[in-house]
Design a protein around this motif. Sequence first.
Motif, PDB file in Angstrom:
ATOM      1  N   PRO A 121       0.801  -1.223   0.000  1.00  0.00           N
ATOM      2  CA  PRO A 121       0.000   0.000   0.000  1.00  0.00           C
ATOM      3  C   PRO A 121       0.837   1.277   0.000  1.00  0.00           C
ATOM      4  CG  PRO A 121       0.089  -0.910   2.218  1.00  0.00           C
ATOM      5  CD  PRO A 121       0.825  -1.871   1.333  1.00  0.00           C
ATOM      6  N   CYS A 122       2.130   1.164   0.256  1.00  0.00           N
ATOM      7  CA  CYS A 122       2.921   2.389   0.453  1.00  0.00           C
ATOM      8  C   CYS A 122       3.359   3.058  -0.850  1.00  0.00           C
ATOM      9  CB  CYS A 122       4.128   2.110   1.336  1.00  0.00           C
ATOM     10  SG  CYS A 122       3.623   1.720   3.019  1.00  0.00           S
ATOM     11  N   HIS A 123       4.070   2.319  -1.697  1.00  0.00           N
ATOM     12  CA  HIS A 123       4.578   2.947  -2.918  1.00  0.00           C
ATOM     13  C   HIS A 123       4.261   2.113  -4.148  1.00  0.00           C
ATOM     14  CE1 HIS A 123       7.245   3.897   0.551  1.00  0.00           C
ATOM     15  NE2 HIS A 123       6.860   5.103   0.218  1.00  0.00           N
ATOM     16  N   GLY A 124       3.300   1.204  -3.996  1.00  0.00           N
ATOM     17  CA  GLY A 124       2.780   0.501  -5.169  1.00  0.00           C
ATOM     18  C   GLY A 124       3.614  -0.625  -5.737  1.00  0.00           C
ATOM     19  N   SER A 125       4.329  -1.355  -4.919  1.00  0.00           N
ATOM     20  CA  SER A 125       5.026  -2.540  -5.457  1.00  0.00           C
ATOM     21  C   SER A 125       4.041  -3.709  -5.532  1.00  0.00           C
ATOM     22  CB  SER A 125       6.199  -2.929  -4.550  1.00  0.00           C
ATOM     23  OG  SER A 125       7.241  -2.010  -4.682  1.00  0.00           O
ATOM     24  N   PHE A 126       4.251  -4.569  -6.534  1.00  0.00           N
ATOM     25  CA  PHE A 126       3.430  -5.770  -6.711  1.00  0.00           C
ATOM     26  C   PHE A 126       4.329  -6.989  -6.726  1.00  0.00           C
ATOM     27  CE2 PHE A 126       1.494  -2.483  -9.505  1.00  0.00           C
ATOM     28  CZ  PHE A 126       0.394  -2.215  -8.716  1.00  0.00           C
ATOM     29  N   PHE A 127       3.806  -8.083  -6.219  1.00  0.00           N
ATOM     30  CA  PHE A 127       4.569  -9.334  -6.180  1.00  0.00           C
ATOM     31  C   PHE A 127       3.654 -10.465  -6.617  1.00  0.00           C
ATOM     32  CE2 PHE A 127       5.836  -6.416  -2.885  1.00  0.00           C
ATOM     33  CZ  PHE A 127       7.214  -6.390  -2.915  1.00  0.00           C
ATOM     34  N   ASP A 128       4.222 -11.442  -7.330  1.00  0.00           N
ATOM     35  CA  ASP A 128       3.392 -12.589  -7.726  1.00  0.00           C
ATOM     36  C   ASP A 128       3.287 -13.564  -6.555  1.00  0.00           C
ATOM     37  OD1 ASP A 128       5.705 -14.098  -7.672  1.00  0.00           O
ATOM     38  OD2 ASP A 128       5.941 -14.189  -9.844  1.00  0.00           O
ATOM     39  N   VAL A 129       2.622 -14.683  -6.795  1.00  0.00           N
ATOM     40  CA  VAL A 129       2.348 -15.626  -5.705  1.00  0.00           C
ATOM     41  C   VAL A 129       3.635 -16.238  -5.128  1.00  0.00           C
ATOM     42  CG1 VAL A 129       2.007 -17.664  -7.174  1.00  0.00           C
ATOM     43  CG2 VAL A 129       0.739 -17.456  -5.003  1.00  0.00           C
ATOM     44  N   GLU A 130       4.695 -16.245  -5.928  1.00  0.00           N
ATOM     45  CA  GLU A 130       5.993 -16.729  -5.432  1.00  0.00           C
ATOM     46  C   GLU A 130       6.698 -15.670  -4.586  1.00  0.00           C
ATOM     47  OE1 GLU A 130       7.658 -19.688  -6.038  1.00  0.00           O
ATOM     48  OE2 GLU A 130       5.892 -20.512  -7.036  1.00  0.00           O
ATOM     49  N   GLY A 131       6.188 -14.434  -4.672  1.00  0.00           N
ATOM     50  CA  GLY A 131       6.822 -13.329  -3.956  1.00  0.00           C
ATOM     51  C   GLY A 131       7.753 -12.514  -4.840  1.00  0.00           C
ATOM     52  N   ASP A 132       7.843 -12.867  -6.140  1.00  0.00           N
ATOM     53  CA  ASP A 132       8.734 -12.121  -7.040  1.00  0.00           C
ATOM     54  C   ASP A 132       8.117 -10.780  -7.431  1.00  0.00           C
ATOM     55  OD1 ASP A 132      10.881 -13.920  -7.182  1.00  0.00           O
ATOM     56  OD2 ASP A 132       9.719 -15.216  -8.533  1.00  0.00           O
ATOM     57  N   VAL A 133       8.979  -9.792  -7.613  1.00  0.00           N
ATOM     58  CA  VAL A 133       8.510  -8.443  -7.938  1.00  0.00           C
ATOM     59  C   VAL A 133       7.984  -8.415  -9.368  1.00  0.00           C
ATOM     60  CG1 VAL A 133       9.193  -6.015  -8.097  1.00  0.00           C
ATOM     61  CG2 VAL A 133      10.326  -7.502  -6.453  1.00  0.00           C
TER      62      VAL A 133
END
Length: 178
Positions: A121-133
Motif C-alpha cells: 500500500p505504500c509505494h505501489g510494489s506488486f509481487f506474484d504468488v511466489e513473492g517475485d517483484v
Amino acid sequence: MTETHENSGTPENEAEWMPRRKFMTRLPAYVGWAAFWTWIAGSSIAAIRYMFPKVRYEPPSKFKIGKIDDYVVDSIDSRWLKEHRILVVRNPEGLYVLKSECTHLGCMVSWFNSETRFKCPCHGSFFDVEGDVIGGPAPGPLVRAAVSLDPTGNIVVDTSQIATGPEDRKKRRFLLRA
Ligand code: FES
C-alpha cells in the motif's frame, strides 16, 4: 525619636514591614534550595529509570502454525498476518511461508485474489504468488521463512532462516511438501 516609613507614618507599620524584608533577603536562598531539590528529584527519577530500562519484546522467530491440512489448497492464508507478519501459501505441491514485509521500505503487503498478486500500500510494489517483484520500486522478492514439521505434525515456522531468491527457495526447508 522613632523612624517611620514615609507613607505609613506610624511605628506599627514599620513592624509589619519587617517579615517582608526578611523574606526578600532570604528569597535567593529559597530559590537556591528549590533548585537543589528539583535537581535531586530529577536525578533520582533518572537513576530509577536507568535501573529499569524499557525493554522491547520482539515476537518469537520460531512458532507453530497448525497442520498442513488446516490450509486450503490453492489459497493464500493471512490468519497469522497480525501476530507473526507472515502469509501462508498452500499449493498442490505443498506449503511455504512469506514474510509480509515489502522489500522496499518494509510496509505490510496484502494478497488481492482478484488480481492474483500481493500489493504494497505504500509505494505501489506488486509481487506474484511466489513473492517475485512484478512492479514498483521493491528491489527484491518477498522473503521466505523456513518451515518444518515437529514430531506431532505441526508446522514450525522459523523466520530467522530466510530465502531471499529463487535459488534458496529450492532448498527443502523453504517448501513443506504435502
Ligand atoms: S514499502 Fe512497499 S513499495 Fe515502498
